[in-house]
Design a protein around this motif. Structure first.
Motif, PDB file in Angstrom:
ATOM      1  N   HIS A  29       0.833  -1.207   0.000  1.00 40.57           N
ATOM      2  CA  HIS A  29       0.000   0.000   0.000  1.00 40.57           C
ATOM      3  C   HIS A  29       0.870   1.260   0.000  1.00 40.57           C
ATOM      4  O   HIS A  29       0.518   2.254  -0.652  1.00 40.57           O
ATOM      5  CB  HIS A  29      -0.928  -0.015   1.216  1.00 40.57           C
ATOM      6  N   ARG A  56       3.850   1.481  -1.303  1.00 43.13           N
ATOM      7  CA  ARG A  56       4.454   1.554  -2.628  1.00 43.13           C
ATOM      8  C   ARG A  56       3.453   2.059  -3.666  1.00 43.13           C
ATOM      9  O   ARG A  56       3.820   2.791  -4.587  1.00 43.13           O
ATOM     10  CB  ARG A  56       4.965   0.156  -3.008  1.00 43.13           C
ATOM     11  N   GLU A  57       2.172   1.689  -3.523  1.00 40.98           N
ATOM     12  CA  GLU A  57       1.159   2.075  -4.495  1.00 40.98           C
ATOM     13  C   GLU A  57       0.525   3.436  -4.181  1.00 40.98           C
ATOM     14  O   GLU A  57      -0.376   3.881  -4.899  1.00 40.98           O
ATOM     15  CB  GLU A  57       0.073   1.004  -4.559  1.00 40.98           C
ATOM     16  N   GLY A  58       0.971   4.071  -3.087  1.00 40.94           N
ATOM     17  CA  GLY A  58       0.435   5.387  -2.744  1.00 40.94           C
ATOM     18  C   GLY A  58      -0.875   5.340  -2.003  1.00 40.94           C
ATOM     19  O   GLY A  58      -1.582   6.353  -1.914  1.00 40.94           O
ATOM     20  N   SER A  59      -1.237   4.203  -1.454  1.00 39.77           N
ATOM     21  CA  SER A  59      -2.461   4.074  -0.684  1.00 39.77           C
ATOM     22  C   SER A  59      -2.194   4.454   0.775  1.00 39.77           C
ATOM     23  O   SER A  59      -1.074   4.808   1.149  1.00 39.77           O
ATOM     24  CB  SER A  59      -3.006   2.657  -0.775  1.00 39.77           C
ATOM     25  N   LYS A  70       8.744   3.840  -0.263  1.00 36.37           N
ATOM     26  CA  LYS A  70       8.455   5.259  -0.466  1.00 36.37           C
ATOM     27  C   LYS A  70       9.137   5.781  -1.726  1.00 36.37           C
ATOM     28  O   LYS A  70       8.558   6.582  -2.478  1.00 36.37           O
ATOM     29  CB  LYS A  70       8.911   6.065   0.747  1.00 36.37           C
ATOM     30  N   GLN A 127       9.869   3.982  -4.348  1.00 36.96           N
ATOM     31  CA  GLN A 127       9.123   3.418  -5.469  1.00 36.96           C
ATOM     32  C   GLN A 127       7.818   4.182  -5.699  1.00 36.96           C
ATOM     33  O   GLN A 127       7.388   4.378  -6.840  1.00 36.96           O
ATOM     34  CB  GLN A 127       8.845   1.937  -5.220  1.00 36.96           C
ATOM     35  N   ARG A 128       7.183   4.630  -4.589  1.00 37.47           N
ATOM     36  CA  ARG A 128       5.946   5.407  -4.716  1.00 37.47           C
ATOM     37  C   ARG A 128       6.219   6.744  -5.400  1.00 37.47           C
ATOM     38  O   ARG A 128       5.452   7.163  -6.281  1.00 37.47           O
ATOM     39  CB  ARG A 128       5.341   5.632  -3.334  1.00 37.47           C
ATOM     40  N   GLN A 129       7.330   7.386  -5.023  1.00 40.13           N
ATOM     41  CA  GLN A 129       7.677   8.650  -5.657  1.00 40.13           C
ATOM     42  C   GLN A 129       7.953   8.469  -7.140  1.00 40.13           C
ATOM     43  O   GLN A 129       7.526   9.282  -7.976  1.00 40.13           O
ATOM     44  CB  GLN A 129       8.886   9.263  -4.953  1.00 40.13           C
ATOM     45  N   ARG A 160       6.774   6.111  -9.000  1.00 39.12           N
ATOM     46  CA  ARG A 160       5.495   5.761  -9.629  1.00 39.12           C
ATOM     47  C   ARG A 160       4.676   7.024  -9.902  1.00 39.12           C
ATOM     48  O   ARG A 160       4.102   7.184 -10.988  1.00 39.12           O
ATOM     49  CB  ARG A 160       4.730   4.813  -8.704  1.00 39.12           C
ATOM     50  N   ASN A 161       4.653   7.935  -8.894  1.00 37.77           N
ATOM     51  CA  ASN A 161       3.905   9.184  -9.079  1.00 37.77           C
ATOM     52  C   ASN A 161       4.526  10.040 -10.174  1.00 37.77           C
ATOM     53  O   ASN A 161       3.819  10.697 -10.956  1.00 37.77           O
ATOM     54  CB  ASN A 161       3.867   9.963  -7.762  1.00 37.77           C
TER      55      ASN A 161
END
Length: 216
Positions: free
Chosen positions: A24, A26-29, A69, A71-73, A75-76
């Motif tokens: 979650h 990683r996916e920004g949830s 985190k 990876q989330r950045q 991804r965004n």
């Protein structure tokens, strides 16, 4: 033999909690959504999952959290680049997607606010309010003591100022009297000197023959 609690967390439960929470992140949830998903999978409440994550599991996955985190950045960033590169995607669709995500987070948050959590919050606030009230009373007492001390010092200052003025007045009077006495003594000394000089001068008188005769 050590008894095992029925509600004890197993290594598999901790692993599921870590995997789902990291996904979650990683996916920004939200972590709340992750705790709800874990709770459904292992038969626990989302509050219990959140407490377990923050108190125990999180410490063992600090490095993995930082990677998630990052990876989330990334991804965004790629998502933003994709939106810029595809002008046919309307801003309205993006707004609707964000609004759906916000509503989902809000509904999840409302479901997570249990009565027990509200009671704990109110009890904590009551304790904080009582502490603040005690501090305010303490500050009021200190302020009152300072005001009384200030009044006492002002009164003492006025009294000492009057005493200093009286002493200065007495000093000037004594000084004037002393100067007058010195002047009187100086005049008396000079009169004494003149009298002695006059007595020391020889005196003469003239006799019948016209000769001067000294008078003793």
């Amino acid at each position: 033999m050590t008894a095992v609690r029925q509600d004890a967390w197993s290594p598999d439960d901790d692993l599921i909690l870590a995997e789902v929470t990291l996904r979650h992140i990683r996916e920004g949830s939200t972590q709340l959504a992750a705790f709800e998903e874990v709770g459904e999978r292992i038969g626990r409440t989302s509050a219990a999952c959140g407490f377990r994550w923050n108190s125990c599991v999180r410490k063992r996955y600090e490095d993995a959290i930082q990677i998630a985190k990052q990876q989330r950045q990334k991804r965004n960033y790629l998502k933003k680049q994709t939106i810029v590169a595809t002008p046919h995607v309307s801003s309205l669709a993006v707004f609707e997607a964000d609004e759906r995500g916000f509503k989902h987070d809000t509904s999840s948050l409302e479901e997570g606010l249990s009565v027990d959590a509200v009671i704990r919050f109110l009890r904590g606030w009551k304790s904080t309010y009582q502490d603040l009230t005690r501090q305010i009373k303490l500050f009021e007492k200190e302020l009152k003591d300072k005001d009384e001390e200030l009044y006492r010092l002002r009164d003492q200052n006025e009294r000492l100022s009057k005493e200093v003025n009286n002493v200065q007045t007495d000093y000037r009077a004594v000084n004037d009297d002393y100067k007058t006495l010195i002047q009187i003594m100086d005049r008396a000394r000079r009169l004494t000197v003149l009298t002695n000089e006059e007595e020391a001068k020889p005196r003469f008188k003239m006799d019948a023959n016209g000769n001067l005769e000294r008078i003793e």
